[in-house]
Design an enzyme around this catalytic site. Structure first.
Site, PDB file in Angstrom:
ATOM      1  N   ARG A  61       0.831  -1.211   0.000  1.00  0.00           N
ATOM      2  CA  ARG A  61       0.000   0.000   0.000  1.00  0.00           C
ATOM      3  C   ARG A  61       0.865   1.261   0.000  1.00  0.00           C
ATOM      4  O   ARG A  61       0.521   2.264  -0.649  1.00  0.00           O
ATOM      5  CB  ARG A  61      -0.917  -0.020   1.230  1.00  0.00           C
ATOM      6  N   HIS A  65       0.586   4.540  -2.386  1.00  0.00           N
ATOM      7  CA  HIS A  65       0.382   5.884  -1.838  1.00  0.00           C
ATOM      8  C   HIS A  65       1.547   6.816  -2.165  1.00  0.00           C
ATOM      9  O   HIS A  65       1.354   8.025  -2.310  1.00  0.00           O
ATOM     10  CB  HIS A  65       0.139   5.815  -0.330  1.00  0.00           C
ATOM     11  N   VAL A  69       1.055  10.369  -5.293  1.00  0.00           N
ATOM     12  CA  VAL A  69       1.207  11.740  -4.811  1.00  0.00           C
ATOM     13  C   VAL A  69       2.623  12.218  -5.142  1.00  0.00           C
ATOM     14  O   VAL A  69       3.601  11.679  -4.623  1.00  0.00           O
ATOM     15  CB  VAL A  69       0.960  11.815  -3.285  1.00  0.00           C
ATOM     16  N   ASP A  73       8.358   9.006  -5.515  1.00  0.00           N
ATOM     17  CA  ASP A  73       9.558   9.789  -5.192  1.00  0.00           C
ATOM     18  C   ASP A  73       9.881   9.793  -3.700  1.00  0.00           C
ATOM     19  O   ASP A  73      10.622  10.666  -3.229  1.00  0.00           O
ATOM     20  CB  ASP A  73       9.396  11.238  -5.684  1.00  0.00           C
ATOM     21  N   ASN A  94      -3.318   8.392   4.914  1.00  0.00           N
ATOM     22  CA  ASN A  94      -2.101   7.729   5.415  1.00  0.00           C
ATOM     23  C   ASN A  94      -2.062   7.578   6.928  1.00  0.00           C
ATOM     24  O   ASN A  94      -1.434   6.641   7.444  1.00  0.00           O
ATOM     25  CB  ASN A  94      -0.865   8.522   4.985  1.00  0.00           C
ATOM     26  N   HIS A 195      -6.269  -5.787  -2.267  1.00  0.00           N
ATOM     27  CA  HIS A 195      -7.158  -5.898  -1.101  1.00  0.00           C
ATOM     28  C   HIS A 195      -7.442  -7.359  -0.739  1.00  0.00           C
ATOM     29  O   HIS A 195      -8.378  -7.642  -0.001  1.00  0.00           O
ATOM     30  CB  HIS A 195      -8.452  -5.102  -1.327  1.00  0.00           C
ATOM     31  N   THR A 196      -6.642  -8.251  -1.226  1.00  0.00           N
ATOM     32  CA  THR A 196      -6.670  -9.649  -0.826  1.00  0.00           C
ATOM     33  C   THR A 196      -5.802  -9.900   0.413  1.00  0.00           C
ATOM     34  O   THR A 196      -5.688 -11.038   0.872  1.00  0.00           O
ATOM     35  CB  THR A 196      -6.185 -10.542  -1.999  1.00  0.00           C
TER      36      THR A 196
HETATM   37  C1  HEM Z   1      -8.836   1.507  -6.072  1.00  0.00           C
HETATM   38  C2  HEM Z   1      -8.792   2.416  -5.131  1.00  0.00           C
HETATM   39  C3  HEM Z   1      -8.398   2.102  -3.726  1.00  0.00           C
HETATM   40  C4  HEM Z   1      -9.055   2.508  -2.611  1.00  0.00           C
HETATM   41  C5  HEM Z   1     -10.299   3.361  -2.576  1.00  0.00           C
HETATM   42  C6  HEM Z   1      -8.352   1.951  -1.478  1.00  0.00           C
HETATM   43  C7  HEM Z   1      -8.708   2.177  -0.162  1.00  0.00           C
HETATM   44  C8  HEM Z   1      -8.145   1.510   0.911  1.00  0.00           C
HETATM   45  C9  HEM Z   1      -8.545   1.680   2.285  1.00  0.00           C
HETATM   46  C10 HEM Z   1      -9.606   2.654   2.778  1.00  0.00           C
HETATM   47  C11 HEM Z   1      -7.816   0.832   3.030  1.00  0.00           C
HETATM   48  C12 HEM Z   1      -7.921   0.605   4.539  1.00  0.00           C
HETATM   49  C13 HEM Z   1      -7.156   1.665   5.308  1.00  0.00           C
HETATM   50  C14 HEM Z   1      -7.474   1.531   6.777  1.00  0.00           C
HETATM   51  O1  HEM Z   1      -8.547   2.004   7.161  1.00  0.00           O
HETATM   52  O2  HEM Z   1      -6.688   0.932   7.536  1.00  0.00           O
HETATM   53  C15 HEM Z   1      -6.942   0.111   2.148  1.00  0.00           C
HETATM   54  C16 HEM Z   1      -6.063  -0.858   2.537  1.00  0.00           C
HETATM   55  C17 HEM Z   1      -5.147  -1.450   1.700  1.00  0.00           C
HETATM   56  N1  HEM Z   1      -4.955  -1.137   0.377  1.00  0.00           N
HETATM   57 FE1  HEM Z   1      -6.143  -0.001  -0.783  1.00  0.00          FE
HETATM   58  N2  HEM Z   1      -7.298   1.232  -1.927  1.00  0.00           N
HETATM   59  C18 HEM Z   1      -7.273   1.291  -3.285  1.00  0.00           C
HETATM   60  C19 HEM Z   1      -6.313   0.761  -4.112  1.00  0.00           C
HETATM   61  C20 HEM Z   1      -5.219   0.061  -3.660  1.00  0.00           C
HETATM   62  C21 HEM Z   1      -4.066  -0.264  -4.470  1.00  0.00           C
HETATM   63  C22 HEM Z   1      -3.868   0.180  -5.913  1.00  0.00           C
HETATM   64  C23 HEM Z   1      -3.232  -0.989  -3.679  1.00  0.00           C
HETATM   65  C24 HEM Z   1      -1.871  -1.556  -3.996  1.00  0.00           C
HETATM   66  C25 HEM Z   1      -1.552  -2.034  -5.192  1.00  0.00           C
HETATM   67  C26 HEM Z   1      -3.858  -1.114  -2.393  1.00  0.00           C
HETATM   68  C27 HEM Z   1      -3.354  -1.837  -1.340  1.00  0.00           C
HETATM   69  C28 HEM Z   1      -3.925  -1.897  -0.083  1.00  0.00           C
HETATM   70  C29 HEM Z   1      -3.453  -2.776   0.972  1.00  0.00           C
HETATM   71  C30 HEM Z   1      -2.366  -3.819   0.838  1.00  0.00           C
HETATM   72  C31 HEM Z   1      -4.216  -2.481   2.107  1.00  0.00           C
HETATM   73  C32 HEM Z   1      -4.049  -3.104   3.507  1.00  0.00           C
HETATM   74  C33 HEM Z   1      -3.022  -2.262   4.255  1.00  0.00           C
HETATM   75  C34 HEM Z   1      -2.648  -2.769   5.628  1.00  0.00           C
HETATM   76  O3  HEM Z   1      -3.099  -3.824   6.069  1.00  0.00           O
HETATM   77  O4  HEM Z   1      -1.859  -2.066   6.282  1.00  0.00           O
HETATM   78  N3  HEM Z   1      -5.039  -0.441  -2.409  1.00  0.00           N
HETATM   79  N4  HEM Z   1      -7.149   0.555   0.864  1.00  0.00           N
END
Ligand code: HEM
Ligand SMILES: *[C@@H]1O[C@H](CO)[C@@H](O)[C@H](O)[C@H]1NC(C)=O
Ligand SMILES: *[C@@H]1O[C@H](CO)[C@@H](O)[C@H](O)[C@H]1NC(C)=O
Length: 325
Positions: A61, A65, A69, A73, A94, A195-196
């Site tokens: 993630r 991020h 932005v 970089d 973040n 998100h897997t």
């Molecule tokens: C498509 C739009 C996306 C949205 C709206 C989104 C939104 C979010 C949100 C809200 C969370 C949970 C944050 C929290 O409350 O702790 C999350 C977690 C996560 N996202 Fe996304 N995300 C998106 C795309 C991506 C992409 C492109 C990636 C990486 C290639 C990604 C990887 C992850 C991972 C791995 C987590 C788990 C993080 C953790 O366990 O610390 N996401 N995402």
């Protein structure tokens, strides 16, 4: 000024030799200047991820991020300072959820010992995200990650808010948000497959998925209502797994969850709201190996967003602060 003459000599070298390193990113960018860098980063990531898989999710993630932005970089790594009290890191997308910064610090320390002043923090983030994907996929998602990114000096709270898509976005907004970074709808669908793994705070989905009627699976909703307060606050905001089936495996289970309406966010469910993205979800769920292959390509594409190369940016000494100018 030393940095000006360095920039000039890099610019001249680029102009005279047309070295590919000056034109963009390349695989094996550090093979002469720091041949062990990728092994060093991988070993650090391995240590942390095998202790706590969630850190690997955080690193994947973090790469996303960082790239959305100011380009990839290292801007997400910068700590607040009196001169810049509100960096990206403190912005709601973040903070407090983004994790894994200690891995980047450990990797940078180890890399600096081997090759001081050579490897950018931005490349370490890219390598670390790539390596986390490798370990969490049980060594199946193996990405050749081009490098040569240089570190930025700007990190802005408002820009993180404006550029990172929030979980309540609909399909039109999601596609537009990725298109603004040169990524297409398929990249968006494929990268959402991250998100897997990992977790979400309750505050990221309760209001639009549990508090109002939504398409979320009834059994999952009732589990989540037990795990989450009805009104999460900063003091009471638990986390829940994103993938209830294989929470720590980077695999295509996400797409099966989307089809079963067992996903947390509006943005996840939104993939079923157009025929084109629905077909992508079906293919990723049903065709063995397809998603892994596409994910590798989209990660590389994401890793090229807005990169600073050649004489742009700098090689930060400490990933948390810009160099003294
Ligand atoms: C498509 C739009 C996306 C949205 C709206 C989104 C939104 C979010 C949100 C809200 C969370 C949970 C944050 C929290 O409350 O702790 C999350 C977690 C996560 N996202 Fe996304 N995300 C998106 C795309 C991506 C992409 C492109 C990636 C990486 C290639 C990604 C990887 C992850 C991972 C791995 C987590 C788990 C993080 C953790 O366990 O610390 N996401 N995402
Ligand atoms: C951050 O970015 C916003 C929007 O681009 C801009 O208006 C603001 O001045 C920037 N803040 C700083 C401290 O540079
Ligand atoms: C998505 O949200 C935007 C902004 O609220 C809205 O204008 C648009 O109609 C929505 N699109 C869909 C497909 O729901």
């Amino acid at each position: 000024m030393a940095s000006a003459s360095l920039k000039l000599s890099i610019a001249l070298t680029c102009a005279l030799l047309l070295s590919s390193a000056c034109l963009g990113l390349e695989v094996g960018y550090y093979k002469k200047s720091c041949p062990r860098v990728e092994a060093i980063v991988r070993d650090e990531v391995k240590k942390f991820v095998y202790k706590n898989a969630g850190i690997g999710a955080g690193l994947i993630r973090m790469f996303f991020h960082d790239c959305f932005v100011q380009g990839c970089d290292g801007s997400v790594l910068l700590d607040p300072t009196p001169a810049n009290p509100q960096p990206e890191k403190l912005s709601p997308p973040n903070f407090p959820s983004l994790r894994g910064f200690e891995v980047i610090d450990a990797a940078k320390d180890a890399v600096e010992k081997a090759c001081p002043g050579v490897v950018s923090c931005a490349d370490i983030v890219a390598f670390a995200g790539r390596d986390a994907a490798y370990f969490l996929s049980r060594l199946t998602v193996k990405i050749n990650m081009p490098a040569g990114r240089r570190d930025g000096r700007i990190s802005n709270f408002t820009e993180a808010l404006a550029n990172l898509p929030p979980p309540f976005f609909n399909i039109t907004q999601l596609i537009a948000s990725f298109a603004a970074k040169g990524l297409d709808a398929e990249d968006m669908v494929v990268l959402s497959g991250a998100h897997t793994i990992g977790v979400s705070h309750c505050s990221s989905f309760v209001s639009d998925r549990l508090a109002v009627p939504s398409d979320i699976n009834a059994a999952l909703a009732s589990v989540l209502r037990r795990q989450c307060p009805a009104n999460p606050t900063q003091a009471n905001d638990p986390t829940v797994n994103q993938d209830v089936v294989t929470p720590n495996a980077l695999d295509n289970q996400y797409y099966k969850n989307v089809l079963a309406h067992k996903v947390l966010f509006t943005s996840d469910a939104a993939l079923l709201t157009t025929p084109a993205t629905t077909q992508m979800v079906l293919d990723n769920a049903n065709i063995r190996g397809l998603w892994e292959d596409k994910f590798k390509k989209s990660m590389v594409k994401m890793g090229a967003i807005g990169v600073k190369t050649g004489y742009q940016g700098e090689i930060r000494r400490n990933c948390r602060v810009v160099n003294r100018s």
